[in-house]
Design an enzyme around this catalytic site. Structure first.
Site, PDB file in Angstrom:
ATOM      1  N   ASP A  34     -22.585  -7.802  53.586  1.00 30.05           N
ATOM      2  CA  ASP A  34     -22.779  -6.458  53.024  1.00 30.05           C
ATOM      3  C   ASP A  34     -24.258  -6.312  52.666  1.00 30.05           C
ATOM      4  O   ASP A  34     -24.883  -7.280  52.237  1.00 30.05           O
ATOM      5  CB  ASP A  34     -21.927  -6.273  51.759  1.00 30.05           C
ATOM      6  CG  ASP A  34     -21.644  -4.819  51.430  1.00 30.05           C
ATOM      7  OD1 ASP A  34     -20.467  -4.416  51.450  1.00 30.05           O
ATOM      8  OD2 ASP A  34     -22.616  -4.071  51.154  1.00 30.05           O
ATOM      9  N   SER A 127     -11.091   6.536  60.733  1.00 34.62           N
ATOM     10  CA  SER A 127     -10.782   7.501  59.669  1.00 34.62           C
ATOM     11  C   SER A 127     -10.045   8.714  60.205  1.00 34.62           C
ATOM     12  O   SER A 127     -10.384   9.238  61.275  1.00 34.62           O
ATOM     13  CB  SER A 127     -12.088   7.970  59.016  1.00 34.62           C
ATOM     14  OG  SER A 127     -11.814   9.049  58.154  1.00 34.62           O
ATOM     15  N   TYR A 153     -19.820  12.554  60.212  1.00 36.48           N
ATOM     16  CA  TYR A 153     -19.125  11.308  59.864  1.00 36.48           C
ATOM     17  C   TYR A 153     -17.904  11.113  60.763  1.00 36.48           C
ATOM     18  O   TYR A 153     -17.672  10.029  61.297  1.00 36.48           O
ATOM     19  CB  TYR A 153     -18.701  11.353  58.392  1.00 36.48           C
ATOM     20  CG  TYR A 153     -17.738  10.256  57.982  1.00 36.48           C
ATOM     21  CD1 TYR A 153     -18.186   8.967  57.733  1.00 36.48           C
ATOM     22  CD2 TYR A 153     -16.372  10.513  57.840  1.00 36.48           C
ATOM     23  CE1 TYR A 153     -17.296   7.955  57.358  1.00 36.48           C
ATOM     24  CE2 TYR A 153     -15.478   9.513  57.465  1.00 36.48           C
ATOM     25  CZ  TYR A 153     -15.951   8.240  57.227  1.00 36.48           C
ATOM     26  OH  TYR A 153     -15.071   7.253  56.858  1.00 36.48           O
ATOM     27  N   ARG A 220      -3.345  15.940  50.760  1.00 35.27           N
ATOM     28  CA  ARG A 220      -3.864  14.701  51.335  1.00 35.27           C
ATOM     29  C   ARG A 220      -2.760  13.657  51.333  1.00 35.27           C
ATOM     30  O   ARG A 220      -1.805  13.740  50.546  1.00 35.27           O
ATOM     31  CB  ARG A 220      -5.055  14.179  50.508  1.00 35.27           C
ATOM     32  CG  ARG A 220      -6.287  15.082  50.528  1.00 35.27           C
ATOM     33  CD  ARG A 220      -6.936  15.096  51.902  1.00 35.27           C
ATOM     34  NE  ARG A 220      -8.094  15.988  51.959  1.00 35.27           N
ATOM     35  CZ  ARG A 220      -8.057  17.264  52.350  1.00 35.27           C
ATOM     36  NH1 ARG A 220      -6.914  17.833  52.683  1.00 35.27           N
ATOM     37  NH2 ARG A 220      -9.163  17.987  52.408  1.00 35.27           N
ATOM     38  N   GLY A 279     -16.274  21.920  55.636  1.00 35.12           N
ATOM     39  CA  GLY A 279     -16.061  20.719  56.459  1.00 35.12           C
ATOM     40  C   GLY A 279     -14.860  19.901  56.032  1.00 35.12           C
ATOM     41  O   GLY A 279     -14.695  18.779  56.492  1.00 35.12           O
TER      42      GLY A 279
HETATM   43  N1  LIG Z   1     -11.945   5.079  51.448  1.00 30.49           N
HETATM   44  C1  LIG Z   1     -11.221   5.785  52.312  1.00 30.49           C
HETATM   45  O1  LIG Z   1     -10.380   6.587  51.939  1.00 30.49           O
HETATM   46  C2  LIG Z   1     -11.424   5.579  53.813  1.00 30.49           C
HETATM   47  C3  LIG Z   1     -10.687   6.378  54.688  1.00 30.49           C
HETATM   48  C4  LIG Z   1     -10.856   6.205  56.052  1.00 30.49           C
HETATM   49  C5  LIG Z   1     -11.707   5.239  56.541  1.00 30.49           C
HETATM   50  N2  LIG Z   1     -12.429   4.477  55.672  1.00 30.49           N
HETATM   51  C6  LIG Z   1     -13.337   3.468  56.229  1.00 30.49           C
HETATM   52  O2  LIG Z   1     -13.096   2.227  55.570  1.00 30.49           O
HETATM   53  C7  LIG Z   1     -14.314   1.495  55.499  1.00 30.49           C
HETATM   54  C8  LIG Z   1     -14.566   1.030  54.071  1.00 30.49           C
HETATM   55  O3  LIG Z   1     -14.677   2.182  53.246  1.00 30.49           O
HETATM   56  P1  LIG Z   1     -14.768   2.080  51.655  1.00 30.49           P
HETATM   57  O4  LIG Z   1     -14.033   3.237  51.118  1.00 30.49           O
HETATM   58  O5  LIG Z   1     -14.426   0.711  51.218  1.00 30.49           O
HETATM   59  O6  LIG Z   1     -16.317   2.367  51.443  1.00 30.49           O
HETATM   60  P2  LIG Z   1     -17.446   1.568  50.629  1.00 30.49           P
HETATM   61  O7  LIG Z   1     -18.688   2.418  50.666  1.00 30.49           O
HETATM   62  O8  LIG Z   1     -16.930   1.116  49.322  1.00 30.49           O
HETATM   63  O9  LIG Z   1     -17.653   0.297  51.562  1.00 30.49           O
HETATM   64  C9  LIG Z   1     -18.584   0.259  52.626  1.00 30.49           C
HETATM   65  C10 LIG Z   1     -19.416  -0.989  52.436  1.00 30.49           C
HETATM   66  O10 LIG Z   1     -20.295  -1.133  53.552  1.00 30.49           O
HETATM   67  C11 LIG Z   1     -21.562  -1.545  53.071  1.00 30.49           C
HETATM   68  N3  LIG Z   1     -22.555  -1.152  54.078  1.00 30.49           N
HETATM   69  C12 LIG Z   1     -22.943   0.114  54.391  1.00 30.49           C
HETATM   70  N4  LIG Z   1     -23.864   0.076  55.363  1.00 30.49           N
HETATM   71  C13 LIG Z   1     -24.049  -1.224  55.688  1.00 30.49           C
HETATM   72  C14 LIG Z   1     -24.875  -1.903  56.631  1.00 30.49           C
HETATM   73  N5  LIG Z   1     -25.699  -1.220  57.450  1.00 30.49           N
HETATM   74  N6  LIG Z   1     -24.825  -3.261  56.678  1.00 30.49           N
HETATM   75  C15 LIG Z   1     -24.000  -3.950  55.846  1.00 30.49           C
HETATM   76  N7  LIG Z   1     -23.198  -3.363  54.936  1.00 30.49           N
HETATM   77  C16 LIG Z   1     -23.221  -2.023  54.865  1.00 30.49           C
HETATM   78  C17 LIG Z   1     -21.731  -0.854  51.729  1.00 30.49           C
HETATM   79  O11 LIG Z   1     -22.667  -1.482  50.879  1.00 30.49           O
HETATM   80  C18 LIG Z   1     -20.311  -0.936  51.174  1.00 30.49           C
HETATM   81  O12 LIG Z   1     -20.113  -2.104  50.413  1.00 30.49           O
HETATM   82  C19 LIG Z   1     -15.398   2.397  56.060  1.00 30.49           C
HETATM   83  O13 LIG Z   1     -15.608   2.026  57.418  1.00 30.49           O
HETATM   84  C20 LIG Z   1     -14.797   3.782  55.991  1.00 30.49           C
HETATM   85  O14 LIG Z   1     -15.313   4.640  56.995  1.00 30.49           O
HETATM   86  C21 LIG Z   1     -12.315   4.626  54.321  1.00 30.49           C
END
Ligand SMILES: NC(=O)c1ccc[n+]([C@@H]2O[C@H](COP(=O)([O-])OP(=O)(O)OC[C@H]3O[C@@H](n4cnc5c(N)ncnc54)[C@H](O)[C@@H]3O)[C@@H](O)[C@H]2O)c1
Length: 318
Positions: A34, A127, A153, A220, A279
């Site tokens: 991360d 997503s 996104y 949702r 959006g």
């Molecule tokens: N939370 C939701 O409801 C949801 C829904 C659909 C999809 N997602 C997907 O699930 C995944 C996790 O989402 P989340 O809610 O835990 O978000 P989050 O922001 O808590 O986690 C993302 C993590 O990725 C790290 N990160 C970002 N860019 C980076 C890079 N270039 N290199 C290394 N680390 C990097 C961030 O520091 C963070 O810890 C994502 O791919 C998101 O698109 C989440």
């Protein structure tokens, strides 16, 4: 169970850190990666504790910047769960170049490291935000639902799946994509897609005002993080070359969510209303029957249980 480690990108984030904890509980050796752009080391306190000494390594790096391949070559993970992403829909509208940089180029960088270092499989966090506005008849949506995304996104998260398919064809790299509904639970911050639960919970516990965008009748599909994490674990060995819906199939309006959280926290204030956000889709819910058949997955946490666990965590954090 394979003795080879599992690598999680986005390991310090909301879902990633919960996945790390689950994998460690399962007895796996886990490499967490991360860049801490939105994630926090505090989410990895349990993983970094004495209990898991020798079975958890954390590497702080940006997956786009060349440091990932040496890490993957050194640890030789069998599976990579790729969760690192820019997840802020509004930021993607304001700065689509940054969004594509992290989400598209970041995914390609992960796939390149995976194929060069002989990783067997990549599991990808897709997503529902990639798949546009469904009609009433299409709800709950299944994997055949593919209207165009309504935000940069949504596009960047969707394009990544084409790269997964291409890497399978070119190099035989296995993949599974999990299209997640609105995930909620402990460690979620107030930004991002499912942030409304975290936002309301935090504000209600602090006695602060809550804002509902639009009339609050938009719905949702809220899925609890433990259930989502379980889907990633199952996807390590099943469902190759496929994308699955991961949601409950239920529709909860923002007004219903507000009332449920207000009752659980004895919050006495009425919500304030603001203009609907551009959006954003009106209704969303996911049909996870295919995930049930191919992965053996189904959600088992009720909204009431999940909200109680989330509130307990938020109250504990203070
Ligand atoms: N939370 C939701 O409801 C949801 C829904 C659909 C999809 N997602 C997907 O699930 C995944 C996790 O989402 P989340 O809610 O835990 O978000 P989050 O922001 O808590 O986690 C993302 C993590 O990725 C790290 N990160 C970002 N860019 C980076 C890079 N270039 N290199 C290394 N680390 C990097 C961030 O520091 C963070 O810890 C994502 O791919 C998101 O698109 C989440």
């Amino acid at each position: 169970m394979s003795a080879r480690p599992v690598l999680v990108t986005g390991a310090a984030g909301f879902i990633g850190s919960n996945l790390v904890d689950r994998l460690l509980e399962d007895g796996r050796h886990v490499i967490g990666v991360d860049d801490l752009s939105t994630g926090s080391l505090s989410n990895l306190a349990e993983a970094r504790s004495e209990r898991h000494a020798g079975r958890f390594d954390f590497v702080r790096l940006d997956v786009r910047q060349g440091g990932l391949l040496p890490v993957v070559e050194r640890h030789r993970p069998e599976v990579i769960h790729h969760l690192a992403a820019q997840i802020d829909v509004r930021r993607s509208v304001d700065d689509p170049l940054h969004d594509a940089d992290v989400n598209v180029l970041g995914t390609i960088a992960v796939l390149e490291a995976a194929r060069q270092a002989g990783v067997r499989k990549v599991c990808y966090a897709s997503s529902i935000g990639s798949y546009g506005e469904p009609s009433e008849e299409q709800l709950p949506v299944n994997e055949s639902f593919t209207t165009p995304a309504v935000s940069p996104y949504g596009v960047s998260k969707r394009v990544a799946i084409d790269y997964l398919r291409t890497y399978e064809q070119l190099y035989g790299l296995e993949w599974t994509a999990l299209t997640l509904a609105n995930v909620y639970g402990p460690r979620q911050t107030t930004s991002g897609e499912g942030g409304v639960v975290a936002t309301f919970a935090g504000r209600m516990l602090a006695g602060e005002p809550c804002t509902i965008f639009g009339d609050g009748e938009q719905t949702r599909d809220f899925v609890f993080v433990d259930d989502v994490v379980h889907a990633f674990v199952l996807a390590s060995d099943r469902g190759c070359g496929q994308r699955f819906m991961v949601g409950t199939g239920e529709r909860t309006s923002i007004n219903q969510l507000f009332r449920a959280l207000a009752a659980a926290t004895a919050y006495g204030h009425a919500p304030t209303h603001a203009d609907a956000q551009p959006g954003e889709v009106r209704h969303s819910s996911l049909d996870a029957r295919e995930a049930g058949q191919q992965l053996g997955w189904k959600p088992w946490t009720t909204l009431e249980e999940g909200l109680a666990a989330t509130l307990a965590w938020a109250a504990d954090r203070g």
